[in-house]
Design an enzyme around this catalytic site. Structure first.
Site, PDB file in Angstrom:
ATOM      1  N   GLY A  33      15.143  -7.462 -44.490  1.00  0.00           N
ATOM      2  CA  GLY A  33      16.561  -7.572 -44.861  1.00  0.00           C
ATOM      3  C   GLY A  33      17.347  -6.409 -44.274  1.00  0.00           C
ATOM      4  O   GLY A  33      16.857  -5.689 -43.404  1.00  0.00           O
ATOM      5  N   SER A  34      18.565  -6.215 -44.757  1.00  0.00           N
ATOM      6  CA  SER A  34      19.430  -5.180 -44.166  1.00  0.00           C
ATOM      7  C   SER A  34      19.241  -3.822 -44.837  1.00  0.00           C
ATOM      8  O   SER A  34      19.347  -2.782 -44.174  1.00  0.00           O
ATOM      9  CB  SER A  34      20.893  -5.609 -44.273  1.00  0.00           C
ATOM     10  OG  SER A  34      21.253  -5.764 -45.635  1.00  0.00           O
ATOM     11  N   THR A  35      18.938  -3.780 -46.122  1.00  0.00           N
ATOM     12  CA  THR A  35      18.807  -2.481 -46.799  1.00  0.00           C
ATOM     13  C   THR A  35      17.606  -1.721 -46.260  1.00  0.00           C
ATOM     14  O   THR A  35      17.651  -0.515 -46.037  1.00  0.00           O
ATOM     15  CB  THR A  35      18.692  -2.680 -48.313  1.00  0.00           C
ATOM     16  OG1 THR A  35      19.766  -3.512 -48.756  1.00  0.00           O
ATOM     17  CG2 THR A  35      18.749  -1.344 -49.053  1.00  0.00           C
ATOM     18  N   GLY A  87      13.876  -4.716 -50.268  1.00  0.00           N
ATOM     19  CA  GLY A  87      15.193  -5.024 -50.827  1.00  0.00           C
ATOM     20  C   GLY A  87      15.080  -6.135 -51.861  1.00  0.00           C
ATOM     21  O   GLY A  87      13.987  -6.577 -52.187  1.00  0.00           O
ATOM     22  N   ASP A  89      17.720  -9.486 -53.825  1.00  0.00           N
ATOM     23  CA  ASP A  89      19.017 -10.155 -53.920  1.00  0.00           C
ATOM     24  C   ASP A  89      19.656  -9.963 -55.282  1.00  0.00           C
ATOM     25  O   ASP A  89      20.868 -10.006 -55.422  1.00  0.00           O
ATOM     26  CB  ASP A  89      18.842 -11.652 -53.628  1.00  0.00           C
ATOM     27  CG  ASP A  89      18.297 -11.849 -52.231  1.00  0.00           C
ATOM     28  OD1 ASP A  89      18.964 -11.417 -51.278  1.00  0.00           O
ATOM     29  OD2 ASP A  89      17.174 -12.352 -52.092  1.00  0.00           O
ATOM     30  N   LYS A  99      14.275 -12.644 -54.831  1.00  0.00           N
ATOM     31  CA  LYS A  99      14.122 -12.249 -53.434  1.00  0.00           C
ATOM     32  C   LYS A  99      13.989 -13.486 -52.574  1.00  0.00           C
ATOM     33  O   LYS A  99      13.693 -14.563 -53.076  1.00  0.00           O
ATOM     34  CB  LYS A  99      12.869 -11.360 -53.275  1.00  0.00           C
ATOM     35  CG  LYS A  99      13.088  -9.942 -53.777  1.00  0.00           C
ATOM     36  CD  LYS A  99      11.844  -9.081 -53.683  1.00  0.00           C
ATOM     37  CE  LYS A  99      11.304  -8.999 -52.296  1.00  0.00           C
ATOM     38  NZ  LYS A  99      12.340  -8.520 -51.322  1.00  0.00           N
ATOM     39  N   GLY A 101      16.488 -13.938 -49.953  1.00  0.00           N
ATOM     40  CA  GLY A 101      17.781 -14.160 -49.297  1.00  0.00           C
ATOM     41  C   GLY A 101      17.648 -14.111 -47.778  1.00  0.00           C
ATOM     42  O   GLY A 101      18.391 -14.744 -47.045  1.00  0.00           O
ATOM     43  N   GLU A 108       6.550 -10.808 -47.957  1.00  0.00           N
ATOM     44  CA  GLU A 108       6.964  -9.719 -48.850  1.00  0.00           C
ATOM     45  C   GLU A 108       6.084  -9.692 -50.092  1.00  0.00           C
ATOM     46  O   GLU A 108       5.623  -8.643 -50.527  1.00  0.00           O
ATOM     47  CB  GLU A 108       8.435  -9.885 -49.250  1.00  0.00           C
ATOM     48  CG  GLU A 108       9.391  -9.573 -48.121  1.00  0.00           C
ATOM     49  CD  GLU A 108      10.831  -9.879 -48.468  1.00  0.00           C
ATOM     50  OE1 GLU A 108      11.082 -10.639 -49.409  1.00  0.00           O
ATOM     51  OE2 GLU A 108      11.716  -9.330 -47.776  1.00  0.00           O
TER      52      GLU A 108
END
Ligand code: DER
Length: 236
Positions: A33-35, A87, A89, A99, A101, A108
């Protein structure tokens, strides 16, 4: 943006607090993800963490590990991982999380459940009183493509008020549905706020054709939330 700043605050704090030289010869799982991109950036800055082996949870994270010249490991080499950062959601006060997203939930979970410690990082928008009340897209469910119709049918039978949708890719990027790193499809199952996420997880997971369900219950032991308006990091 404010959200990116919040993600970066949480990610940097988690890396600096959870990763120290005692893990020097350790195995660290990295979510998707982005984080998590901010967490990997921080690890790159921390020269003392460069002898650690990093296990990815997606094609995206594998590329980031290689991009930063970090030591790449794979989950099929290890039965146990020292710590995984990922990360989420949506996260409730019990540290249960939605999770998926980013459609990376299967690997994961594979890495998270092999980990001695599982740490969540997110911006403060992910904080929730009750799962399903903030992340409104629905519970992500990874399924084997040929099971699409039977899983849709069975979920609709279990929860007649649920809205279950096949996750479609952006047509200008890829026609048709999102295909995961494992060659599977994603359903998003909207059923409103969830009273008992553990049982919902079990009921869906048992359906033939379901690979994984984006409810990570009783797994995380700490969550870092970065503020959007202030430089604060909340730790649950
Ligand atoms: O797919 C996942 O579970 C990811 O962890 C994801 O949902 C978190 O994404 P974000 O860090 O880009 O918000």
């Amino acid at each position: 943006s404010k959200a990116e700043r919040g993600k970066q605050l949480a990610a940097y704090r988690a890396v600096d607090e959870m990763l120290d030289s005692s893990l020097e010869k350790g195995i660290i799982g990295l979510g998707s993800g982005s984080t998590i991109e901010h967490a990997i950036e921080r690890i790159h800055q921390r020269k003392d963490l460069h002898s650690v082996v990093y296990v990815p949870t997606s094609f995206q994270t594998k590329r980031l590990i290689l991009h930063y010249n970090l030591r790449l490991g794979n989950i099929d080499q290890y039965t146990s991982v020292d710590l995984t950062i990922d990360g989420a959601d949506e996260v409730d006060a019990n540290l249960n999380a939605i999770k998926g997203g980013g459609a990376c939930l299967f690997q994961e979970r594979l890495v998270a459940q092999a980990s001695k410690k599982f740490v969540l990082i997110a911006d403060e928008r992910k904080k929730s009183d009750k799962l399903g009340s903030k992340y409104l897209r629905g519970i992500p469910i990874e399924i084997v493509p040929m099971a699409l119709q039977t899983v849709l049918f069975n979920i609709q039978n279990m929860w007649e008020n649920a809205t279950v949708r096949l996750r479609m890719a952006t047509p200008t990027d890829k026609a048709g549905p999102v295909v995961t790193d494992n060659g599977n499809l994603i359903l998003d199952c909207q059923m409103g706020p969830i009273d008992d996420p553990v049982n919902v997880y079990r009921d869906i997971k048992l359906l033939t054709g379901v690979v994984d369900v984006g409810l990570f219950c009783n797994m995380a032991e700490v969550a870092y939330f970065g503020g959007l308006e202030d430089e604060k990091v909340d730790i649950w």
